[in-house]
Enzyme design. Structure first.
Site, PDB file in Angstrom:
ATOM      1  N   LYS A  87       0.814  -1.180   0.061  1.00 31.23           N
ATOM      2  CA  LYS A  87      -0.030  -0.066   0.148  1.00 31.23           C
ATOM      3  C   LYS A  87       0.874   1.278  -0.059  1.00 31.23           C
ATOM      4  O   LYS A  87       1.675   1.643   0.950  1.00 31.23           O
ATOM      5  CB  LYS A  87      -1.017  -0.101   0.968  1.00 31.23           C
ATOM      6  CG  LYS A  87      -2.106   0.620   1.118  1.00 31.23           C
ATOM      7  CD  LYS A  87      -3.038   0.354   2.365  1.00 31.23           C
ATOM      8  CE  LYS A  87      -4.422   0.837   2.270  1.00 31.23           C
ATOM      9  NZ  LYS A  87      -4.914   0.867   3.479  1.00 31.23           N
ATOM     10  N   VAL A  88       0.725   2.119  -0.988  1.00 29.28           N
ATOM     11  CA  VAL A  88       1.577   3.291  -1.249  1.00 29.28           C
ATOM     12  C   VAL A  88       0.772   4.633  -1.142  1.00 29.28           C
ATOM     13  O   VAL A  88      -0.279   4.352  -1.997  1.00 29.28           O
ATOM     14  CB  VAL A  88       2.359   3.060  -2.658  1.00 29.28           C
ATOM     15  CG1 VAL A  88       3.138   4.349  -2.880  1.00 29.28           C
ATOM     16  CG2 VAL A  88       3.006   1.692  -2.732  1.00 29.28           C
TER      17      VAL A  88
END
Ligand code: E4P
Length: 217
Positions: A87-88
């Site tokens: 998750k960025v």
């Protein structure tokens, strides 16, 4: 449509998994902290525990805000289990990281998305999932569902493969409306998912059926 649960609470994850409708889990640093999971070692162990419970994708968020740090963290997280989706955050360095991960075959979820422009650039960078936070938009007098509609249209116009993961779900009708609009995935609390089951006429009808059965026996 996929159902993800948005929590780091293992018993809630197990309950959703037992229901038989769970496709994955999303977590974030706040959800981890809420369960008292702190420190890198514990957080990593927790991701492994979650992957043991579910069969699908498990989003694990990077803490770094620079490209090199995200790359290092993302590669480490991806090695934990093939179910891990990195998750960025939707920031400039994050877009570079999304492109890098896409090139090397690491799955990503672009988080903290609040506009269709952000969703467009995340798709261009090759994100597997994009997470518009509809509840937080609603909390700020902006219609979160409108954003889902806009992103759906943009992705359909160009056949982007990025899946729309409607996040920050606050209640059951968010899920129903996301389904109507065509979000690919929702991630929400167990209460919102289980809310889909409820209707008083079902309860009244079942009670009557059981009473009538007893009368004849
Ligand atoms: C998404 O992956 C996030 O964890 C998320 O849904 C946050 O929602 P909140 O607004 O309820 O914190």
């Amino acid at each position: 449509m996929k159902f993800f649960i948005d929590t780091a609470n293992l018993s809630q994850i197990r309950e959703a998994q037992d229901l038989g409708v769970l496709d994955g889990v999303t977590t974030n640093p706040s959800l981890m902290a809420k369960e008292g999971i702190t420190g890198n070692g514990n957080i990593i162990k927790h991701y492994k525990d979650i992957c043991e419970i579910v069969n699908g994708d498990v989003s694990a968020e990077v803490i770094s805000v620079d490209f090199e740090g995200m790359k290092r963290e993302g590669e480490m997280l991806a090695k934990l289990n093939p179910q891990i989706v990195v998750k960025v955050p939707m920031i400039e360095e994050g877009v570079k990281a999304l492109k890098y991960f896409s090139d090397v075959g690491i799955k990503t979820n672009c988080t903290l998305v609040f506009s269709s422009g952000q969703a467009l650039i995340a798709a261009k960078a090759g994100a597997n999932y994009v997470s518009p936070f509809i509840g937080r938009l609603d909390d700020n007098s902006t219609d979160g569902l409108e954003l889902i509609k806009e992103i759906r249209q943009i992705y359909d116009n160009f056949a982007f493969k990025t899946e729309i993961l409607a996040a920050s779900i606050r209640h059951t009708m968010h899920i129903v409306n996301c389904a109507k609009i065509g979000a690919d995935v929702i991630t929400g609390p167990l209460s919102s998912i289980k809310g889909l089951l409820n209707h008083p006429l079902t309860d009244i009808g079942l009670k009557k059926f059981l009473e009538d059965y007893k009368k004849g026996n």
